[in-house]
Design an enzyme around this catalytic site. Sequence first.
Site, PDB file in Angstrom:
ATOM      1  N   TYR A 194      32.867  37.048  49.604  1.00  0.00           N
ATOM      2  CA  TYR A 194      33.859  38.114  49.387  1.00  0.00           C
ATOM      3  C   TYR A 194      33.504  38.924  48.136  1.00  0.00           C
ATOM      4  CZ  TYR A 194      38.009  40.329  47.507  1.00  0.00           C
ATOM      5  OH  TYR A 194      38.862  41.250  46.937  1.00  0.00           O
ATOM      6  N   TYR A 240      40.432  45.249  40.081  1.00  0.00           N
ATOM      7  CA  TYR A 240      41.785  44.698  39.935  1.00  0.00           C
ATOM      8  C   TYR A 240      41.710  43.281  39.389  1.00  0.00           C
ATOM      9  CZ  TYR A 240      42.586  48.013  43.863  1.00  0.00           C
ATOM     10  OH  TYR A 240      42.624  49.079  44.714  1.00  0.00           O
TER      11      TYR A 240
HETATM   12  P1  NAD Z   1      45.529  43.575  52.641  1.00  0.00           P
HETATM   13  O1  NAD Z   1      44.821  42.661  53.578  1.00  0.00           O
HETATM   14  O2  NAD Z   1      46.999  43.485  52.528  1.00  0.00           O
HETATM   15  O3  NAD Z   1      45.142  45.091  52.976  1.00  0.00           O
HETATM   16  C1  NAD Z   1      43.894  45.451  53.521  1.00  0.00           C
HETATM   17  C2  NAD Z   1      44.167  46.367  54.705  1.00  0.00           C
HETATM   18  O4  NAD Z   1      42.919  46.763  55.280  1.00  0.00           O
HETATM   19  C3  NAD Z   1      44.956  45.668  55.827  1.00  0.00           C
HETATM   20  O5  NAD Z   1      46.040  46.503  56.196  1.00  0.00           O
HETATM   21  C4  NAD Z   1      43.951  45.520  56.968  1.00  0.00           C
HETATM   22  O6  NAD Z   1      44.585  45.612  58.228  1.00  0.00           O
HETATM   23  C5  NAD Z   1      42.996  46.670  56.689  1.00  0.00           C
HETATM   24  N1  NAD Z   1      41.629  46.506  57.171  1.00  0.00           N
HETATM   25  C6  NAD Z   1      40.792  45.458  56.998  1.00  0.00           C
HETATM   26  N2  NAD Z   1      39.611  45.707  57.572  1.00  0.00           N
HETATM   27  C7  NAD Z   1      39.691  46.946  58.117  1.00  0.00           C
HETATM   28  C8  NAD Z   1      38.794  47.750  58.842  1.00  0.00           C
HETATM   29  N3  NAD Z   1      37.558  47.346  59.160  1.00  0.00           N
HETATM   30  N4  NAD Z   1      39.205  48.987  59.245  1.00  0.00           N
HETATM   31  C9  NAD Z   1      40.452  49.426  58.962  1.00  0.00           C
HETATM   32  N5  NAD Z   1      41.351  48.685  58.285  1.00  0.00           N
HETATM   33  C10 NAD Z   1      40.969  47.459  57.857  1.00  0.00           C
HETATM   34  O7  NAD Z   1      44.846  43.371  51.195  1.00  0.00           O
HETATM   35  P2  NAD Z   1      45.317  43.915  49.771  1.00  0.00           P
HETATM   36  O8  NAD Z   1      45.747  42.754  48.964  1.00  0.00           O
HETATM   37  O9  NAD Z   1      46.206  45.075  49.930  1.00  0.00           O
HETATM   38  O10 NAD Z   1      43.904  44.375  49.179  1.00  0.00           O
HETATM   39  C11 NAD Z   1      43.447  45.708  49.315  1.00  0.00           C
HETATM   40  C12 NAD Z   1      42.036  45.796  48.763  1.00  0.00           C
HETATM   41  O11 NAD Z   1      42.034  45.388  47.397  1.00  0.00           O
HETATM   42  C13 NAD Z   1      41.048  44.885  49.493  1.00  0.00           C
HETATM   43  O12 NAD Z   1      39.832  45.567  49.656  1.00  0.00           O
HETATM   44  C14 NAD Z   1      40.885  43.728  48.549  1.00  0.00           C
HETATM   45  O13 NAD Z   1      39.624  43.135  48.664  1.00  0.00           O
HETATM   46  C15 NAD Z   1      41.069  44.386  47.192  1.00  0.00           C
HETATM   47  N6  NAD Z   1      41.547  43.458  46.166  1.00  0.00           N
HETATM   48  C16 NAD Z   1      42.692  42.733  46.387  1.00  0.00           C
HETATM   49  C17 NAD Z   1      43.117  41.812  45.422  1.00  0.00           C
HETATM   50  C18 NAD Z   1      44.357  40.988  45.657  1.00  0.00           C
HETATM   51  O14 NAD Z   1      44.547  39.987  44.941  1.00  0.00           O
HETATM   52  N7  NAD Z   1      45.241  41.332  46.588  1.00  0.00           N
HETATM   53  C19 NAD Z   1      42.386  41.637  44.230  1.00  0.00           C
HETATM   54  C20 NAD Z   1      41.246  42.419  44.032  1.00  0.00           C
HETATM   55  C21 NAD Z   1      40.835  43.330  45.002  1.00  0.00           C
HETATM   56  N1  UFG Z   2      46.707  28.190  41.809  1.00  0.00           N
HETATM   57  C1  UFG Z   2      47.401  27.008  41.900  1.00  0.00           C
HETATM   58  N2  UFG Z   2      47.984  26.684  43.084  1.00  0.00           N
HETATM   59  C2  UFG Z   2      47.912  27.478  44.193  1.00  0.00           C
HETATM   60  C3  UFG Z   2      47.196  28.707  44.087  1.00  0.00           C
HETATM   61  C4  UFG Z   2      46.595  29.025  42.881  1.00  0.00           C
HETATM   62  O1  UFG Z   2      47.485  26.255  40.922  1.00  0.00           O
HETATM   63  O2  UFG Z   2      48.462  27.109  45.253  1.00  0.00           O
HETATM   64  C5  UFG Z   2      46.112  28.578  40.511  1.00  0.00           C
HETATM   65  C6  UFG Z   2      44.607  28.790  40.552  1.00  0.00           C
HETATM   66  O3  UFG Z   2      43.928  27.574  40.321  1.00  0.00           O
HETATM   67  C7  UFG Z   2      44.405  29.824  39.439  1.00  0.00           C
HETATM   68  C8  UFG Z   2      45.702  30.644  39.476  1.00  0.00           C
HETATM   69  O4  UFG Z   2      46.657  29.844  40.153  1.00  0.00           O
HETATM   70  O5  UFG Z   2      44.352  29.186  38.181  1.00  0.00           O
HETATM   71  C9  UFG Z   2      45.566  31.965  40.229  1.00  0.00           C
HETATM   72  O6  UFG Z   2      45.021  31.713  41.524  1.00  0.00           O
HETATM   73  P1  UFG Z   2      45.016  32.841  42.660  1.00  0.00           P
HETATM   74  O7  UFG Z   2      44.422  32.228  43.885  1.00  0.00           O
HETATM   75  O8  UFG Z   2      46.371  33.440  42.789  1.00  0.00           O
HETATM   76  O9  UFG Z   2      44.073  33.982  42.060  1.00  0.00           O
HETATM   77  P2  UFG Z   2      42.539  33.907  41.628  1.00  0.00           P
HETATM   78  O10 UFG Z   2      42.484  34.357  40.212  1.00  0.00           O
HETATM   79  O11 UFG Z   2      41.908  32.639  41.966  1.00  0.00           O
HETATM   80  O12 UFG Z   2      41.868  34.976  42.622  1.00  0.00           O
HETATM   81  C10 UFG Z   2      42.419  36.273  42.772  1.00  0.00           C
HETATM   82  C11 UFG Z   2      42.210  36.755  44.209  1.00  0.00           C
HETATM   83  C12 UFG Z   2      40.767  36.966  44.505  1.00  0.00           C
HETATM   84  C13 UFG Z   2      40.181  37.874  43.501  1.00  0.00           C
HETATM   85  C14 UFG Z   2      40.406  37.317  42.119  1.00  0.00           C
HETATM   86  C15 UFG Z   2      39.922  38.245  41.056  1.00  0.00           C
HETATM   87  O13 UFG Z   2      42.686  35.782  45.097  1.00  0.00           O
HETATM   88  O14 UFG Z   2      40.663  37.579  45.771  1.00  0.00           O
HETATM   89  O15 UFG Z   2      41.802  37.144  41.902  1.00  0.00           O
HETATM   90  O16 UFG Z   2      40.391  39.537  41.294  1.00  0.00           O
HETATM   91  F1  UFG Z   2      38.853  37.990  43.749  1.00  0.00           F
END
Ligand code: NAD
Ligand code: UFG
Length: 344
Positions: A154, A182
């Site tokens: 990812y 983010y």
């Molecule tokens: P989300 O899954 O809620 O939203 C992603 C959206 O993209 C969904 O509505 C899904 O249906 C759509 N999608 C996926 N693949 C697609 C495709 N091929 N064509 C068209 N639509 C598609 O996720 P989110 O939490 O809103 O995250 C949005 C973006 O931010 C993602 O790219 C994610 O990697 C990034 N991001 C999220 C987090 C987090 O913690 N939520 C952290 C860092 C980065």
């Molecule tokens: N944690 C728990 N219990 C749970 C889930 C998480 O103790 O059930 C702890 C984790 O060990 C960590 C903290 O909570 O210390 C935050 O964990 P998250 O899974 O909520 O978030 P991460 O920081 O691991 O990862 C998130 C997103 C990733 C992204 C990353 C950096 O899930 O997609 O932030 O942006 F890549």
Amino acid sequence: MSILVAGGTGYIGSHTCVELIEAGHDVVIADNLSNSKEVVIDKIKHITGLSEDTPRIKFYEADIRDGAALDEIFEKEAIDVVINFAGKKAVGESVECPLDYYENNVGGAVELAKAMARHGVKNIIFSSTATVYGEPDVIPVTEETPIKKIFHPYGQTKAMIEQILQDQYAADPEWNVVLLRYFNPIGAHESGLIGEDPKGIPNNLVPYIAQVAVGKREFLGVFGDDYETYDGTGVRDYIHVVDLAKGHVAALKKLLPKSGVSIYNLGTGKGSSVMDVLRAYEGACGKEIPYRIMPRRAGDIAIYYCDASKALRELGWKAEKTLEDMCADSWKWQSMNPDGYGDV
Ligand code: NAD
Ligand code: UFG
């Protein structure tokens, strides 16, 4: 401006659409609904006070890997800027199914950029992640912190897409690219109408706590209490999703001609531990949240928070909301919608 929001019915995308509309922009959403529901469009209209038949928000059920579907959108709509949220985001799933992640995230981002190039749209904001920093040597993380080894597909997809967009800018300097990294987005819109709706067992801390609080799960597993942090549990930079959404509106400023490539951390600049979040959530929902200490989760690091001063300096943006606000708004969403968006 007219903004194509790929992935706009998802968690961060939907909140960003609200902020874009409230800032006076029009949005065209392209989403394949693989991880979201179309009902979100009605909720966005409701929050922003738009009528049912408003032209200010349009929805296309489209996959960003489908060049023909994208061509149709660019032909029908006069798009100024693209924001690409569309992607798969589950770290564990990406380890099990790496090809799906490279195909969807990288393949989709390339197709989208190719369609932009075909239609002369050269402004893009991309959803990246703090994960691209790997395990940084120095905290807080600045935009100059070197990109380290990334431990999962990812995160690799995000680093690759960042590189692809930078290469495209090098090939055609009329492109303007904003890469937003983010930190940990949580919370929901204060209306309680939109929020995060994870499928199955939540991977992330706050959605899991929310489901314990609402009675859907028995207890929170705290993944490790022996980290070198002030209370032994992992520390992260949690940011309210509405603050994050506003960061995208602010980032539009960087899409002026010849802005080139700009990179920003979007976080609060403050770390909170798992126990801090648990206690804040207990305060928000008014009940005790049972938890058990479990082994560390593979791949987790102890501390992660950012220096967000570049975004303040250059975009005039900073996160305003507190951890208490984040938990209160998450609880409002969860308690008003215990089954998320349900089966609609
Ligand atoms: P989300 O899954 O809620 O939203 C992603 C959206 O993209 C969904 O509505 C899904 O249906 C759509 N999608 C996926 N693949 C697609 C495709 N091929 N064509 C068209 N639509 C598609 O996720 P989110 O939490 O809103 O995250 C949005 C973006 O931010 C993602 O790219 C994610 O990697 C990034 N991001 C999220 C987090 C987090 O913690 N939520 C952290 C860092 C980065
Ligand atoms: N944690 C728990 N219990 C749970 C889930 C998480 O103790 O059930 C702890 C984790 O060990 C960590 C903290 O909570 O210390 C935050 O964990 P998250 O899974 O909520 O978030 P991460 O920081 O691991 O990862 C998130 C997103 C990733 C992204 C990353 C950096 O899930 O997609 O932030 O942006 F890549």
